[in-house]
Design a protein around this motif. Structure first.
Motif, PDB file in Angstrom:
ATOM      1  N   ASP A  83      72.191 -16.644  69.281  1.00  0.00           N
ATOM      2  CA  ASP A  83      73.626 -16.894  69.465  1.00  0.00           C
ATOM      3  C   ASP A  83      74.448 -16.266  68.342  1.00  0.00           C
ATOM      4  O   ASP A  83      75.457 -15.629  68.595  1.00  0.00           O
ATOM      5  N   ARG A  84      74.005 -16.463  67.096  1.00  0.00           N
ATOM      6  CA  ARG A  84      74.728 -15.854  65.967  1.00  0.00           C
ATOM      7  C   ARG A  84      73.708 -15.502  64.899  1.00  0.00           C
ATOM      8  O   ARG A  84      72.870 -16.321  64.546  1.00  0.00           O
ATOM      9  N   LEU A  85      73.798 -14.282  64.376  1.00  0.00           N
ATOM     10  CA  LEU A  85      72.871 -13.781  63.368  1.00  0.00           C
ATOM     11  C   LEU A  85      73.674 -13.185  62.221  1.00  0.00           C
ATOM     12  O   LEU A  85      74.551 -12.348  62.443  1.00  0.00           O
TER      13      LEU A  85
ATOM     14  N   VAL B  31      68.536 -14.190  55.970  1.00  0.00           N
ATOM     15  CA  VAL B  31      68.950 -14.010  57.354  1.00  0.00           C
ATOM     16  C   VAL B  31      69.214 -15.412  57.900  1.00  0.00           C
ATOM     17  O   VAL B  31      68.369 -16.294  57.786  1.00  0.00           O
ATOM     18  N   LEU B  32      70.397 -15.612  58.470  1.00  0.00           N
ATOM     19  CA  LEU B  32      70.769 -16.890  59.051  1.00  0.00           C
ATOM     20  C   LEU B  32      70.768 -16.760  60.565  1.00  0.00           C
ATOM     21  O   LEU B  32      71.471 -15.910  61.125  1.00  0.00           O
ATOM     22  N   VAL B  33      69.964 -17.597  61.212  1.00  0.00           N
ATOM     23  CA  VAL B  33      69.840 -17.626  62.668  1.00  0.00           C
ATOM     24  C   VAL B  33      70.473 -18.931  63.148  1.00  0.00           C
ATOM     25  O   VAL B  33      70.050 -20.005  62.730  1.00  0.00           O
ATOM     26  N   VAL B  34      71.484 -18.820  64.009  1.00  0.00           N
ATOM     27  CA  VAL B  34      72.180 -20.016  64.483  1.00  0.00           C
ATOM     28  C   VAL B  34      72.111 -20.065  66.005  1.00  0.00           C
ATOM     29  O   VAL B  34      72.404 -19.081  66.687  1.00  0.00           O
TER      30      VAL B  34
ATOM     31  N   LEU C  93      59.353 -13.680  64.176  1.00  0.00           N
ATOM     32  CA  LEU C  93      59.597 -12.263  64.434  1.00  0.00           C
ATOM     33  C   LEU C  93      60.522 -11.669  63.370  1.00  0.00           C
ATOM     34  O   LEU C  93      60.296 -10.555  62.880  1.00  0.00           O
ATOM     35  N   LEU C  94      61.540 -12.411  62.967  1.00  0.00           N
ATOM     36  CA  LEU C  94      62.460 -11.918  61.936  1.00  0.00           C
ATOM     37  C   LEU C  94      61.781 -11.792  60.576  1.00  0.00           C
ATOM     38  O   LEU C  94      62.148 -10.922  59.779  1.00  0.00           O
ATOM     39  N   GLN C  95      60.770 -12.614  60.312  1.00  0.00           N
ATOM     40  CA  GLN C  95      60.018 -12.481  59.054  1.00  0.00           C
ATOM     41  C   GLN C  95      59.293 -11.143  59.005  1.00  0.00           C
ATOM     42  O   GLN C  95      59.095 -10.581  57.930  1.00  0.00           O
ATOM     43  N   GLU C  96      58.900 -10.626  60.149  1.00  0.00           N
ATOM     44  CA  GLU C  96      58.254  -9.313  60.204  1.00  0.00           C
ATOM     45  C   GLU C  96      59.282  -8.198  60.022  1.00  0.00           C
ATOM     46  O   GLU C  96      58.990  -7.169  59.420  1.00  0.00           O
ATOM     47  N   ILE C  97      60.477  -8.408  60.536  1.00  0.00           N
ATOM     48  CA  ILE C  97      61.533  -7.395  60.443  1.00  0.00           C
ATOM     49  C   ILE C  97      62.145  -7.372  59.039  1.00  0.00           C
ATOM     50  O   ILE C  97      62.454  -6.311  58.501  1.00  0.00           O
TER      51      ILE C  97
ATOM     52  N   ARG D  17      63.266 -11.150  52.869  1.00  0.00           N
ATOM     53  CA  ARG D  17      64.419 -12.065  52.941  1.00  0.00           C
ATOM     54  C   ARG D  17      64.001 -13.441  53.436  1.00  0.00           C
ATOM     55  O   ARG D  17      63.069 -13.582  54.226  1.00  0.00           O
ATOM     56  N   GLN D  18      64.733 -14.426  52.973  1.00  0.00           N
ATOM     57  CA  GLN D  18      64.537 -15.795  53.450  1.00  0.00           C
ATOM     58  C   GLN D  18      65.160 -15.895  54.842  1.00  0.00           C
ATOM     59  O   GLN D  18      66.290 -15.449  55.055  1.00  0.00           O
ATOM     60  N   ILE D  19      64.427 -16.474  55.779  1.00  0.00           N
ATOM     61  CA  ILE D  19      64.938 -16.664  57.137  1.00  0.00           C
ATOM     62  C   ILE D  19      65.306 -18.142  57.274  1.00  0.00           C
ATOM     63  O   ILE D  19      64.452 -19.009  57.147  1.00  0.00           O
ATOM     64  N   VAL D  20      66.584 -18.402  57.508  1.00  0.00           N
ATOM     65  CA  VAL D  20      67.092 -19.774  57.643  1.00  0.00           C
ATOM     66  C   VAL D  20      67.531 -19.964  59.091  1.00  0.00           C
ATOM     67  O   VAL D  20      68.254 -19.130  59.639  1.00  0.00           O
TER      68      VAL D  20
END
Length: 178
Positions: free
Chosen positions: A96-98, A105-108, A137-141, A145-148
C-alpha cells in the motif's frame, strides 16, 4: 455497503490514500469530495463525508509524515519467492505504501477494520503473514537496510508497528507449512 460488497469501503479509502498525498494539502478536501462522488455515488453524501474525514485524519496527522513523505510510493508491486520458502510459494502482491531511505525501508499496509484491534498481538495473523513475506523479499532487495513493517488503521488513525519477532514467527510458519 455498495451493492452488498463488504470490501467497497476499504477499497475506496485505499484509493483515496493512494491519490490524495500527491495533491497539495490545501486542495485535498475538495479533491477527496470529487473522488468520492465519482467512486461511490451510491453512498449517501453524509457517509462519504465520514470516509473523507477518516482519510484526512490520517493524511494530516504528523505521526504519518514518514509514510506519506515525498518520494514514498503508493501501490508498489512486489513479486518473487523469498529465500526460505518452497519453490511453489511465489509472492505476487502490492504494498500500500513504501518508503525507502538510506538506512531503512518502511512497509505500510492500510487497514480499514472497524474497530481495529487495540494490541498488535490481536492483529489478524493473515495481515502479519503478508507483511512477513514482503519483509523477507525486501531484505533480499535491500540487505543493508532495516525493514520495518506496520499496519495503518484508518479508523482511529494509528500506525501499528509489527515487531520483528512476530514477523519472524509468521515467516517460519509459512516456511514450515510449505
Amino acid at each position: 455497503v455498495a451493492g452488498g460488497d463488504r470490501y467497497f469501503r476499504g477499497r475506496t479509502l485505499h484509493r483515496l490514500l493512494e491519490l490524495l498525498p500527491d495533491i497539495a494539502p490545501e486542495k485535498r478536501i475538495e479533491a477527496a469530495d470529487r473522488l468520492l462522488a465519482r467512486l461511490a455515488p451510491e453512498i449517501e453524501e453524509g457517509e462519504r463525508g465520514q470516509w473523507r474525514e477518516e482519510v484526512m485524519r490520517v493524511l494530516t496527522d504528523p505521526q504519518f509524515a514518514e509514510v506519506f513523505a515525498p518520494g514514498s510510493m503508493a501501490e508498489t508491486p512486489i513479486v518473487g519467492r523469498p529465500r526460505g520458502l518452497p519453490a511453489s510459494a511465489r509472492l505476487n502482491g502490492q504494498i500500500d505504501r513504501l518508503t525507502v531511505s538510506e538506512s531503512r525501508v518502511l512497509v505500510v499496509d492500510y487497514k480499514t477494520n472497524r474497530p481495529p484491534p487495540a494490541r498488535v498481538e490481536d492483529a489478524d495473523s493473515a495481515y502479519v503473514a503478508q507483511l512477513a513475506a514482503y519483509r523477507a523479499l525486501l531484505q533480499e532487495i535491500y540487505p543493508e537496510r532495516q525493514i520495518v513493517c506496520a499496519l495503518l488503521w484508518t479508523y482511529d488513525a494509528r500506525l501499528m508497528d509489527i515487531p520483528s519477532e512476530m514477523l519472524d514467527h509468521a515467516f517460519a510458519r509459512m516456511a514450515k507449512a510449505g
